[in-house]
Each structure stands twice: as structure tokens, then as C-alpha cells.
Design an enzyme around this catalytic site. Structure first.
Site, PDB file in Angstrom:
ATOM      1  N   GLU A  76       0.824  -1.216   0.000  1.00  0.00           N
ATOM      2  CA  GLU A  76       0.000   0.000   0.000  1.00  0.00           C
ATOM      3  C   GLU A  76       0.857   1.265   0.000  1.00  0.00           C
ATOM      4  OE1 GLU A  76      -2.924  -0.130  -0.680  1.00  0.00           O
ATOM      5  OE2 GLU A  76      -3.964  -1.813   0.242  1.00  0.00           O
ATOM      6  N   HIS A  95      -2.883   2.657   7.771  1.00  0.00           N
ATOM      7  CA  HIS A  95      -3.951   1.894   7.127  1.00  0.00           C
ATOM      8  C   HIS A  95      -4.127   0.614   7.933  1.00  0.00           C
ATOM      9  CE1 HIS A  95      -6.320  -0.522   4.544  1.00  0.00           C
ATOM     10  NE2 HIS A  95      -5.313  -1.260   4.096  1.00  0.00           N
ATOM     11  N   HIS A  97      -7.222  -2.507   9.672  1.00  0.00           N
ATOM     12  CA  HIS A  97      -8.463  -3.246   9.427  1.00  0.00           C
ATOM     13  C   HIS A  97      -9.194  -3.533  10.747  1.00  0.00           C
ATOM     14  CE1 HIS A  97      -5.496  -4.495   6.239  1.00  0.00           C
ATOM     15  NE2 HIS A  97      -6.441  -3.945   5.512  1.00  0.00           N
ATOM     16  N   HIS A 158     -12.948  -2.838   2.903  1.00  0.00           N
ATOM     17  CA  HIS A 158     -11.513  -2.975   3.116  1.00  0.00           C
ATOM     18  C   HIS A 158     -11.114  -2.605   4.546  1.00  0.00           C
ATOM     19  CE1 HIS A 158      -7.274  -2.274   1.151  1.00  0.00           C
ATOM     20  NE2 HIS A 158      -7.187  -2.850   2.337  1.00  0.00           N
TER      21      HIS A 158
END
Length: 225
Positions: A76, A95, A97, A158
Site C-alpha cells: 500500500e 492503514h 483493518h 476494506h
């Protein structure tokens, strides 16, 4: 490695905190910090966080070239670069999850202004970036658009994107987003959550923008020194 040792240590510590706070699992998620004008320190691709050392944190250019480190930068990388290029005041990108973020991200629904700390620390309604393949330029562009001037957004189907003036601020933004998503999910079971009054939204967004400008000026002053 010694040239960027402190930056690498901070990135690794933040990645470890993401795991400890259960905001991500295994080798998923990625953390970066801006290093100078056009470099970043970023976690490596598909490596278990608990196995990492500072030496495993990769120093790369905004074009994706590795300057220092034996690993491969996170897949990413361009997501992080896209944010840094669009938001000069941002010094750190996460980033992840998180579980409740992931649930809301599957709905494709933005989160309207419903909580005070959402407005003050994240900047307003939380938008959802259109779905795109992980690691693609399309995902980076969609995320930058959804992020706007705020400190967090959702990535459809996502996860989460959070940013800040430093790694601690970005980590807190990620935690605020997870807390918000949990509240949004629970409130939605009882009906549509009440949205803050327009005058409150306007005032708190103005306060958020003022704080962002102040932080941007402080960052600029540090860089010039």
C-alpha cells in the site's frame, strides 16, 4: 540504518500498538512516517509485526524506490504517498483493518456527524472511498478524495485510513474512527442516529480547520529549521 533509526523505531512501535490495540491482525495493515521532503519510513510487505525489528522498516522515495532496508515496502506504499502529496501537513499515515470499521466499510454508508469527538478530532462526516484493488493508484486516488481535509476515512469493503501530524495523532485518529464505527453500528440497531445540529457542525468544523492550520504552520516551522 543509523541515519533513520529514530523514525524506524517510531514506525515499528506504532505498528506494534496497532496489534496490541486489536486494530489489525497478523501482517495486515501498514504504518508510515514522512522523512524529510520526499522520503517515508514504512512497514514492510506481508511481515508479521511481532517479528519486526527497526532494521526491517523500509526507507523509500515517493516513487517507490528503496533507499535503505532489505525488505519490500508495504504493497500500500502508493496509498501513503498519495496522502503525503495531497496533504503536506500530514506527517504520518496508518492503514488498518479494525473490526467495527470493517463492518461499516462493508455497508458503503458514510457516517454522518453524530459525535462531538468525531467532529473535533476527525473533522466531520466520515466518507467511504470507492472500492479499488489494494495497492493500486485507483485506491490511492479514491482514498485521497474521501479523506479530503479530514483525519480519517473508510475504504469500501476494506478498512480504515487515518492520518495525523505525527504517529501518535494518526494512531489516535484510528482509535477514534473505530470507536465511532462501534457507536454507529449500535445506534443503527435502534434506528437512524440523530445528527448534530447544523450550527454545531459548522462551529466544530471551523474549530477543526483552525487547529489543522495551526498544526500545519508548526510542522512547516520545524521543517524550515
Amino acid at each position: 540504518m543509523s541515519e533513520w533509526l529514530e523514525e524506524r523505531r517510531r514506525v515499528l512501535l506504532t505498528a506494534q500498538q496497532l496489534l496490541e490495540k486489536r486494530l489489525t491482525v497478523g501482517s495486515s495493515g501498514n504504518v508510515s512516517q514522512r522523512v524529510g521532503a520526499e522520503l517515508l519510513a514504512i512497514t514492510p510487505n506481508r511481515r508479521y509485526t511481532e517479528d519486526l525489528t527497526p532494521a526491517d522498516i523500509v526507507i523509500a522515495t515517493f516513487e517507490g524506490d528503496v533507499v535503505d532496508g532489505d525488505g519490500i515496502p508495504s504493497s500500500e506504499l502508493m496509498l501513503h504517498v498519495g496522502v503525503y502529496q495531497a496533504r503536506p501537513e500530514v506527517q504520518a499515515v496508518i492503514h488498518a483493518h479494525p473490526r467495527y470499521v470493517s463492518a461499516v466499510a462493508m455497508t458503503g454508508r458514510p457516517i454522518p456527524p453524530i459525535l462531538e469527538d468525531q467532529m473535533i478530532y476527525l473533522g466531520g462526516q466520515i466518507e467511504v472511498a470507492a472500492h479499488a484493488m489494494s495497492g493500486s493508484d485507483e485506491l490511492a486516488a479514491a482514498a485521497v478524495l474521501a479523506l479530503g481535509e479530514r483525519n480519517a476515512c473508510l475504504l469500501a469493503n476494506h478498512g480504515a485510513l487515518a492520518v495525523g501530524r505525527d504517529l501518535r495523532a494518526a494512531l489516535y485518529a484510528c482509535e477514534y474512527l473505530e470507536k465511532l464505527c462501534l457507536a454507529f453500528l449500535w445506534a443503527s440497531l435502534l434506528g437512524d442516529p440523530d445528527v448534530l445540529p447544523p450550527e454545531v457542525v459548522e462551529t466544530e468544523q471551523a474549530f477543526f480547520r483552525m487547529m489543522q492550520r495551526t498544526e500545519s504552520e508548526l510542522v512547516g516551522a520545524r521543517i524550515r529549521r
